[in-house]
Design a protein around this motif. Sequence first.
Motif, PDB file in Angstrom:
ATOM      1  N   SER A 101       0.814  -1.206   0.000  1.00 12.81           N
ATOM      2  CA  SER A 101       0.000   0.000   0.000  1.00 12.81           C
ATOM      3  C   SER A 101       0.847   1.255   0.000  1.00 12.81           C
ATOM      4  N   SER A 102       2.147   1.119   0.292  1.00 16.67           N
ATOM      5  CA  SER A 102       3.018   2.281   0.384  1.00 16.67           C
ATOM      6  C   SER A 102       3.523   2.749  -0.971  1.00 16.67           C
ATOM      7  N   SER A 103       3.207   2.038  -2.048  1.00 17.61           N
ATOM      8  CA  SER A 103       3.741   2.419  -3.349  1.00 17.61           C
ATOM      9  C   SER A 103       2.783   2.068  -4.461  1.00 17.61           C
ATOM     10  N   PRO A 104       2.647   2.953  -5.467  1.00 20.94           N
ATOM     11  CA  PRO A 104       1.786   2.664  -6.608  1.00 20.94           C
ATOM     12  C   PRO A 104       2.425   1.686  -7.580  1.00 20.94           C
ATOM     13  N   LEU A 105       3.682   1.279  -7.338  1.00 18.93           N
ATOM     14  CA  LEU A 105       4.384   0.400  -8.259  1.00 18.93           C
ATOM     15  C   LEU A 105       4.074  -1.069  -8.013  1.00 18.93           C
ATOM     16  N   THR A 106       3.259  -1.369  -7.057  1.00 16.03           N
ATOM     17  CA  THR A 106       2.985  -2.748  -6.691  1.00 16.03           C
ATOM     18  C   THR A 106       2.076  -3.398  -7.718  1.00 16.03           C
ATOM     19  N   PRO A 107       2.066  -4.746  -7.792  1.00 10.53           N
ATOM     20  CA  PRO A 107       2.888  -5.647  -6.982  1.00 10.53           C
ATOM     21  C   PRO A 107       4.307  -5.788  -7.540  1.00 10.53           C
ATOM     22  N   ILE A 108       5.250  -5.941  -6.659  1.00 10.32           N
ATOM     23  CA  ILE A 108       6.635  -6.176  -7.038  1.00 10.32           C
ATOM     24  C   ILE A 108       6.905  -7.679  -6.947  1.00 10.32           C
ATOM     25  N   ARG A 155      10.612 -25.261 -14.817  1.00 12.25           N
ATOM     26  CA  ARG A 155      10.875 -26.520 -14.124  1.00 12.25           C
ATOM     27  C   ARG A 155      12.367 -26.806 -13.960  1.00 12.25           C
ATOM     28  N   SER A 156      13.215 -25.870 -14.375  1.00  7.54           N
ATOM     29  CA  SER A 156      14.651 -26.106 -14.270  1.00  7.54           C
ATOM     30  C   SER A 156      15.418 -24.924 -13.689  1.00  7.54           C
ATOM     31  N   ASN A 157      14.738 -23.808 -13.441  1.00  7.40           N
ATOM     32  CA  ASN A 157      15.413 -22.633 -12.882  1.00  7.40           C
ATOM     33  C   ASN A 157      14.434 -21.857 -12.010  1.00  7.40           C
ATOM     34  N   GLY A 158      14.538 -22.058 -10.696  1.00  7.30           N
ATOM     35  CA  GLY A 158      13.604 -21.424  -9.776  1.00  7.30           C
ATOM     36  C   GLY A 158      13.719 -19.917  -9.723  1.00  7.30           C
ATOM     37  N   THR A 159      14.868 -19.359 -10.170  1.00  5.70           N
ATOM     38  CA  THR A 159      15.020 -17.902 -10.153  1.00  5.70           C
ATOM     39  C   THR A 159      14.157 -17.234 -11.225  1.00  5.70           C
ATOM     40  N   LYS A 160      13.664 -18.014 -12.205  1.00  5.51           N
ATOM     41  CA  LYS A 160      12.808 -17.467 -13.253  1.00  5.51           C
ATOM     42  C   LYS A 160      11.327 -17.514 -12.871  1.00  5.51           C
ATOM     43  N   ASN A 161      11.014 -18.145 -11.753  1.00  6.43           N
ATOM     44  CA  ASN A 161       9.669 -18.077 -11.183  1.00  6.43           C
ATOM     45  C   ASN A 161       9.678 -17.012 -10.094  1.00  6.43           C
ATOM     46  N   SER A 162       8.570 -16.329  -9.913  1.00  6.51           N
ATOM     47  CA  SER A 162       8.570 -15.227  -8.953  1.00  6.51           C
ATOM     48  C   SER A 162       7.253 -15.146  -8.202  1.00  6.51           C
ATOM     49  N   TYR A 163       7.235 -14.332  -7.156  1.00  5.64           N
ATOM     50  CA  TYR A 163       6.054 -14.205  -6.295  1.00  5.64           C
ATOM     51  C   TYR A 163       5.852 -12.743  -5.903  1.00  5.64           C
ATOM     52  N   ALA A 164       4.619 -12.430  -5.542  1.00  2.00           N
ATOM     53  CA  ALA A 164       4.270 -11.089  -5.064  1.00  2.00           C
ATOM     54  C   ALA A 164       3.017 -11.208  -4.217  1.00  2.00           C
ATOM     55  N   LEU A 165       2.685 -10.161  -3.512  1.00  2.00           N
ATOM     56  CA  LEU A 165       1.439 -10.066  -2.759  1.00  2.00           C
ATOM     57  C   LEU A 165       0.603  -8.940  -3.351  1.00  2.00           C
ATOM     58  N   ALA A 166      -0.699  -9.163  -3.428  1.00  2.26           N
ATOM     59  CA  ALA A 166      -1.578  -8.159  -4.033  1.00  2.26           C
ATOM     60  C   ALA A 166      -2.942  -8.193  -3.360  1.00  2.26           C
ATOM     61  N   PRO A 167      -3.617  -7.031  -3.261  1.00  3.46           N
ATOM     62  CA  PRO A 167      -4.978  -7.004  -2.721  1.00  3.46           C
ATOM     63  C   PRO A 167      -5.951  -7.665  -3.692  1.00  3.46           C
ATOM     64  N   HIS A 168      -6.988  -8.258  -3.169  1.00  3.03           N
ATOM     65  CA  HIS A 168      -7.956  -8.993  -3.994  1.00  3.03           C
ATOM     66  C   HIS A 168      -8.553  -8.100  -5.067  1.00  3.03           C
ATOM     67  N   HIS A 169      -8.769  -6.821  -4.760  1.00  2.00           N
ATOM     68  CA  HIS A 169      -9.433  -5.916  -5.700  1.00  2.00           C
ATOM     69  C   HIS A 169      -8.475  -5.335  -6.742  1.00  2.00           C
ATOM     70  N   SER A 170      -7.171  -5.659  -6.621  1.00  2.00           N
ATOM     71  CA  SER A 170      -6.196  -5.074  -7.545  1.00  2.00           C
ATOM     72  C   SER A 170      -5.130  -6.100  -7.894  1.00  2.00           C
ATOM     73  N   LEU A 171      -5.557  -7.186  -8.516  1.00  2.89           N
ATOM     74  CA  LEU A 171      -4.618  -8.233  -8.909  1.00  2.89           C
ATOM     75  C   LEU A 171      -3.826  -7.805 -10.137  1.00  2.89           C
ATOM     76  N   PRO A 172      -2.646  -8.396 -10.362  1.00  2.00           N
ATOM     77  CA  PRO A 172      -1.860  -8.051 -11.549  1.00  2.00           C
ATOM     78  C   PRO A 172      -2.657  -8.268 -12.827  1.00  2.00           C
ATOM     79  N   SER A 173      -2.441  -7.427 -13.794  1.00  2.00           N
ATOM     80  CA  SER A 173      -3.168  -7.524 -15.061  1.00  2.00           C
ATOM     81  C   SER A 173      -2.926  -8.875 -15.718  1.00  2.00           C
TER      82      SER A 173
END
Length: 433
Positions: A37-44, A100-118
């Motif tokens: 909530s502290s930044s409009p650039l989310t989700p990171i 399935r061979s490089n975990g650094t190419k998979n990523s995670y973030a947290l987002a509010p239910h009403h504003s999920l990533p496009s």
Amino acid sequence: MKHKIFFASSKLSVYFLITSVSLLITLFQIQLIKHPSSSPLTPIFLPLKDLTFATTPMDGNTWFMSSLNDTFEDGEAEHLLFPSPSFHHNLLLCFSGRHRSNGTKNSYALAPHHSLPSGAKLFKGLTFISDSYYDYENLWHGLSAMVPFLAWHSSNGCEKPERWLLYHWGELRVEMSPWVRMLVEAVMGEKVRIEDLEEKGEGLFCFERALVFRHNEGSMGMKRKNMVYDMMRCKARAFCGLGSGGGEGHGMVRVTLLMRKGARSFKDEEMVARIFDRECGKVEGCRLKVMRPNNLSFCDQVKLMAETDVLASPHGAQLTNMFFMDKNSRVMEFFPKGWKEFAGVGQYVFQWIAKASGIKHQGPWHDSNADTCPYTDNSRCFGFYKNGQIGHDQAYFTNWTAMVIRDMREYKLTEEYRHAQQELRSRKCLCTT
């Protein structure tokens, strides 16, 4: 000379500047993912596999979703639950990528239910997410990854997931061993649905609810482990159409010598079998089975263990089945040369299962006769010895076998044993409808 020193100092200063800036950027990203909530650039999005923890992947938060702190509950394995009113601002967990061979190419973030990533797909219901440093194919490794989920299931209204998402080092996995799958299905009472993420658009997805375990059994207390192993024993026997109590006959002792082929097999199987047969024949009511786990179905293995009071076998995945035996049954474990000196904690895994499931581990036997490790580097010696065959010590095996069989018979003649069997037959499995 002064110019060279100045030039080196300048290069060093630039290096430290770049390193400091990179660290600040990483810390800033972590704060954004924790406080979107502290930044409009989310989700990171951050890498699922954080290589800054590559040397300590199993310590602390692990390298899987490393910016997030676990929830600790008394006696339970540490975990992450999304959303949580008291944790991460009630946000949903989102993933990107399906490598399935490089975990650094998979990523995670947290987002509010009403504003999920496009473009993100929302998975409805509860998703169980596992990351294991080991695999899901080996019986012991797969079991240790599943136990915390089964514990959570039993203490949260027997809730079941809509799907499972499996990771190893942050890399997507879509299979678990048939034995592990059948065990989970026996406990849960429904098919295991493993998500492969193959038909999910751009590979961007969020979870309406997600439970994450990334330490296997982690900090789970022994009392809790005892409860989970009791439940697995009970549910597996019921699933396979077996009774709760395995007692048969007054003072009868059922011994199973479980052989292996190839790696960690006995050099002279016939001699070992003769020793067990001879000592069993000296005890009234003792019966011996010499078996191999090859081609036994899951329920065949459950039935075999339910009909076993004393299990003797070389170290190997087949010993994972021991918790299907009655409590206070006995286990005898055999090792090739080199394991005692070089195997580390891996040699104790079946002692851990025995303790968690109420089985009495009667101590290991380590072969001392084999070729000497040719390497001066001891770290290479375990690989040399790991899959060696196991010899025998006729005098020791004779005395050890006789002692364990007599001890088991004496226990089965006690009031304690009869009471335990009555209690076992009258008790319902946890999470039984």
